[in-house]
Design a protein around this motif. Structure first.
Motif, PDB file in Angstrom:
ATOM      1  N   ASP A  14       0.659  -1.089  -0.031  1.00 29.17           N
ATOM      2  CA  ASP A  14       0.022  -0.051  -0.097  1.00 29.17           C
ATOM      3  C   ASP A  14       0.868   1.318   0.067  1.00 29.17           C
ATOM      4  O   ASP A  14       0.638   2.261  -0.653  1.00 29.17           O
ATOM      5  CB  ASP A  14      -0.939   0.099   1.070  1.00 29.17           C
ATOM      6  N   ALA A  15       2.183   1.206   0.725  1.00 24.92           N
ATOM      7  CA  ALA A  15       2.723   2.481   0.877  1.00 24.92           C
ATOM      8  C   ALA A  15       3.554   2.788  -0.597  1.00 24.92           C
ATOM      9  O   ALA A  15       3.548   3.811  -1.030  1.00 24.92           O
ATOM     10  CB  ALA A  15       3.878   2.269   2.001  1.00 24.92           C
ATOM     11  N   LEU A  16       4.050   1.517  -1.054  1.00 18.15           N
ATOM     12  CA  LEU A  16       4.426   1.775  -2.306  1.00 18.15           C
ATOM     13  C   LEU A  16       3.672   2.213  -3.416  1.00 18.15           C
ATOM     14  O   LEU A  16       4.033   2.923  -4.414  1.00 18.15           O
ATOM     15  CB  LEU A  16       5.266   0.425  -2.933  1.00 18.15           C
ATOM     16  N   SER A  17       2.635   1.460  -3.485  1.00 21.77           N
ATOM     17  CA  SER A  17       1.371   1.838  -4.502  1.00 21.77           C
ATOM     18  C   SER A  17       1.069   3.261  -4.387  1.00 21.77           C
ATOM     19  O   SER A  17       1.034   3.974  -5.288  1.00 21.77           O
ATOM     20  CB  SER A  17       0.146   1.048  -4.162  1.00 21.77           C
ATOM     21  N   ALA A  18       1.005   3.989  -3.113  1.00 24.51           N
ATOM     22  CA  ALA A  18       0.726   5.381  -2.901  1.00 24.51           C
ATOM     23  C   ALA A  18       1.738   6.278  -3.595  1.00 24.51           C
ATOM     24  O   ALA A  18       1.610   7.196  -4.175  1.00 24.51           O
ATOM     25  CB  ALA A  18       0.346   5.611  -1.694  1.00 24.51           C
ATOM     26  N   TYR A  19       3.137   5.676  -3.222  1.00 19.61           N
ATOM     27  CA  TYR A  19       4.348   6.373  -3.885  1.00 19.61           C
ATOM     28  C   TYR A  19       4.476   6.408  -5.437  1.00 19.61           C
ATOM     29  O   TYR A  19       4.568   7.599  -6.143  1.00 19.61           O
ATOM     30  CB  TYR A  19       5.371   5.949  -3.075  1.00 19.61           C
ATOM     31  N   PHE A  20       3.951   5.468  -5.951  1.00 21.46           N
ATOM     32  CA  PHE A  20       4.022   4.840  -7.341  1.00 21.46           C
ATOM     33  C   PHE A  20       3.004   5.951  -8.117  1.00 21.46           C
ATOM     34  O   PHE A  20       3.012   6.315  -9.157  1.00 21.46           O
ATOM     35  CB  PHE A  20       4.350   3.548  -7.823  1.00 21.46           C
ATOM     36  N   ARG A  21       1.860   5.839  -7.306  1.00 17.04           N
ATOM     37  CA  ARG A  21       0.622   6.439  -8.090  1.00 17.04           C
ATOM     38  C   ARG A  21       0.704   8.139  -8.244  1.00 17.04           C
ATOM     39  O   ARG A  21      -0.143   8.589  -8.832  1.00 17.04           O
ATOM     40  CB  ARG A  21      -0.825   6.047  -7.486  1.00 17.04           C
ATOM     41  N   LYS A  22       1.678   8.597  -7.378  1.00 20.47           N
ATOM     42  CA  LYS A  22       1.448  10.081  -7.282  1.00 20.47           C
ATOM     43  C   LYS A  22       1.320  10.632  -8.827  1.00 20.47           C
ATOM     44  O   LYS A  22       2.311  10.549  -9.717  1.00 20.47           O
ATOM     45  CB  LYS A  22       2.775  10.532  -6.617  1.00 20.47           C
ATOM     46  N   SER A  23       0.322  11.909  -8.716  1.00 15.09           N
ATOM     47  CA  SER A  23       0.298  12.344 -10.187  1.00 15.09           C
ATOM     48  C   SER A  23      -0.160  11.573 -11.410  1.00 15.09           C
ATOM     49  O   SER A  23       0.137  12.028 -12.468  1.00 15.09           O
ATOM     50  CB  SER A  23       1.343  13.284 -10.462  1.00 15.09           C
ATOM     51  N   LYS A  24      -0.645  10.085 -11.314  1.00 16.71           N
ATOM     52  CA  LYS A  24      -0.730   9.422 -12.161  1.00 16.71           C
ATOM     53  C   LYS A  24      -2.339   9.163 -12.325  1.00 16.71           C
ATOM     54  O   LYS A  24      -2.916   9.117 -11.278  1.00 16.71           O
ATOM     55  CB  LYS A  24      -0.051   7.965 -12.147  1.00 16.71           C
ATOM     56  N   LYS A  25      -2.948   9.005 -13.388  1.00 14.40           N
ATOM     57  CA  LYS A  25      -4.226   8.696 -13.634  1.00 14.40           C
ATOM     58  C   LYS A  25      -4.259   7.468 -14.837  1.00 14.40           C
ATOM     59  O   LYS A  25      -3.373   7.438 -15.693  1.00 14.40           O
ATOM     60  CB  LYS A  25      -4.960   9.963 -14.423  1.00 14.40           C
ATOM     61  N   GLY A  26      -5.466   7.003 -14.652  1.00  9.71           N
ATOM     62  CA  GLY A  26      -5.797   5.944 -15.934  1.00  9.71           C
ATOM     63  C   GLY A  26      -4.995   4.633 -15.849  1.00  9.71           C
ATOM     64  O   GLY A  26      -4.655   3.999 -14.900  1.00  9.71           O
ATOM     65  N   LEU A  27      -4.228   4.444 -16.949  1.00  5.21           N
ATOM     66  CA  LEU A  27      -3.709   3.189 -17.327  1.00  5.21           C
ATOM     67  C   LEU A  27      -2.128   3.259 -16.244  1.00  5.21           C
ATOM     68  O   LEU A  27      -1.656   2.414 -15.774  1.00  5.21           O
ATOM     69  CB  LEU A  27      -3.167   2.739 -18.754  1.00  5.21           C
ATOM     70  N   ASP A  28      -1.695   4.412 -16.270  1.00  4.66           N
ATOM     71  CA  ASP A  28      -0.330   4.710 -15.579  1.00  4.66           C
ATOM     72  C   ASP A  28      -0.700   4.282 -14.322  1.00  4.66           C
ATOM     73  O   ASP A  28       0.021   3.803 -13.313  1.00  4.66           O
ATOM     74  CB  ASP A  28      -0.002   6.182 -15.775  1.00  4.66           C
ATOM     75  N   GLU A  29      -1.806   4.795 -13.465  1.00  2.00           N
ATOM     76  CA  GLU A  29      -2.173   4.375 -12.277  1.00  2.00           C
ATOM     77  C   GLU A  29      -2.065   2.938 -11.929  1.00  2.00           C
ATOM     78  O   GLU A  29      -1.784   2.425 -10.983  1.00  2.00           O
ATOM     79  CB  GLU A  29      -3.297   5.246 -11.778  1.00  2.00           C
ATOM     80  N   LYS A  30      -2.812   2.352 -12.820  1.00  6.35           N
ATOM     81  CA  LYS A  30      -3.022   0.825 -12.811  1.00  6.35           C
ATOM     82  C   LYS A  30      -1.787   0.132 -12.865  1.00  6.35           C
ATOM     83  O   LYS A  30      -1.370  -0.718 -12.167  1.00  6.35           O
ATOM     84  CB  LYS A  30      -3.866   0.254 -14.004  1.00  6.35           C
TER      85      LYS A  30
END
Length: 337
Positions: free
Chosen positions: A263-279
């Protein structure tokens, strides 16, 4: 192990089509019936052992898989919750250890099993107070908006004018938006189950799970044979055996760790990303924990090559994290993909 895992695909279909209540009540009936058969098991009636083991194994797997949906209640900590639910079932072997201890303390075997059957039947009562069908998930807050944009594009021509059959198009779009709100993929986006099951990604995941779960099973199977080779006396061997039992109990304390890290890594990698990049970021967040689990299991099983007390301590230390970690990392990866 075979009886525990092979009905998994049927359990999945049952959960998908029949829902939480049916699955949990079925598991309650199977587990309770299994303990009733175990209570009838004796030297004169050993055949009941097979039926009892089958029902307890299958019923236990049903209730475990039913509980995974509770992660949907905590969107920001979903992987942590799923990891705890999966990891806590690593203590299942301890249930029989407690039953054996009670039997050795003088309690009648039939009474012990009957109490376990009554306890398992309480699952039916708890089912009344939880969702009966499904616990919806909300993977993407922008999913509704994206779907509406697609519907708007499908409802207009290239000049932006309304199409004559707009009512028909919007009706289909409204159904898709309703699906998204209910936590299901829109009809236009649903991927066939066969395409998912027979993909390279699923194949690699199954390879990873087998490559890591098999050594853990081997370690538990041959632990006593291993320590017997270098223990100086029965007391030392018994000491190592108790440590093995304690390590399995301590697995409960480690259950939140794998999911919390993801969860912590996911929150870090998802910063400012949307759509497919977030997935994609959600999948990337599982890579480092998966590598860590594989590395520590390799060290743990390699301890079998050494006949010393330090090897026992190292192996049991990693066991505390590996048993809950394997499913606690594998299941979030499967869900992310």
């Amino acid at each position: 192990m075979v009886l525990y895992s092979t009905p998994g695909i049927l359990i999945g279909y049952g959960l998908h089509h029949l829902g939480q209540a049916f699955s949990r009540i079925t598991s309650s009936v199977l587990i309770s019936l299994g303990f009733v058969l175990l209570s009838l098991t004796s030297e004169a009636t050993p055949g009941y052992l097979w039926g009892g083991s089958i029902f307890v194994s299958v019923g236990g797997n049903i209730i475990r898989m039913s509980c995974l949906e509770f992660g949907n209640l905590f969107p920001e900590r979903r992987n942590t919750v799923m990891g705890m639910v999966s990891g806590i079932y690593t203590l299942s072997a301890a249930v029989f250890m407690f039953m054996q201890s009670a039997f050795e303390a003088g309690y009648r075997w039939k009474m012990i099993c009957q109490l376990m059957a009554v306890g398992s039947s309480l699952i039916v009562i708890t089912t009344i107070f939880i969702p009966w069908h499904h616990i919806p998930h909300d993977d993407d807050e922008e999913a509704d908006y994206d779907q509406q944009l697609e519907c708007l594009a499908a409802d207009t021509d290239k000049d932006g004018n309304k199409m004559k059959d707009g009512r028909i198009n919007m009706s289909a779009c409204e159904r898709n938006i309703s699906d998204v709100s209910a936590g299901k993929a829109p009809r236009s986006r649903q991927i066939p189950l066969s395409k998912s099951l027979f993909s390279v990604s699923m194949g690699l995941l199954q390879f990873w799970l087998v490559s890591n779960m098999f050594p853990i099973t081997i370690f538990g199977t041959y632990f006593n044979s291993w320590i017997s080779r270098f223990s100086r006396n029965i007391e030392e061997a018994a000491y190592y055996s108790r440590l093995f039992g304690y390590a399995n109990i301590l697995c409960a304390l480690a259950t939140p760790i794998p999911g919390s890290i993801i969860d912590a890594l996911s929150a870090y990698f998802r910063k400012s990303k949307k759509g497919l990049d977030e997935k994609v970021a959600n999948v990337q967040a599982t890579i480092a924990p998966m590598m860590f689990v594989s590395l520590t299991i390799t060290v743990q099983i390699s301890c079998f090559f050494f006949f010393s007390s330090w090897a026992v301590y190292v192996a049991l230390f990693f066991l505390i994290f590996n048993r809950p970690g394997c499913l606690g990392v594998g299941i979030p990866f499967m869900r992310a993909r």
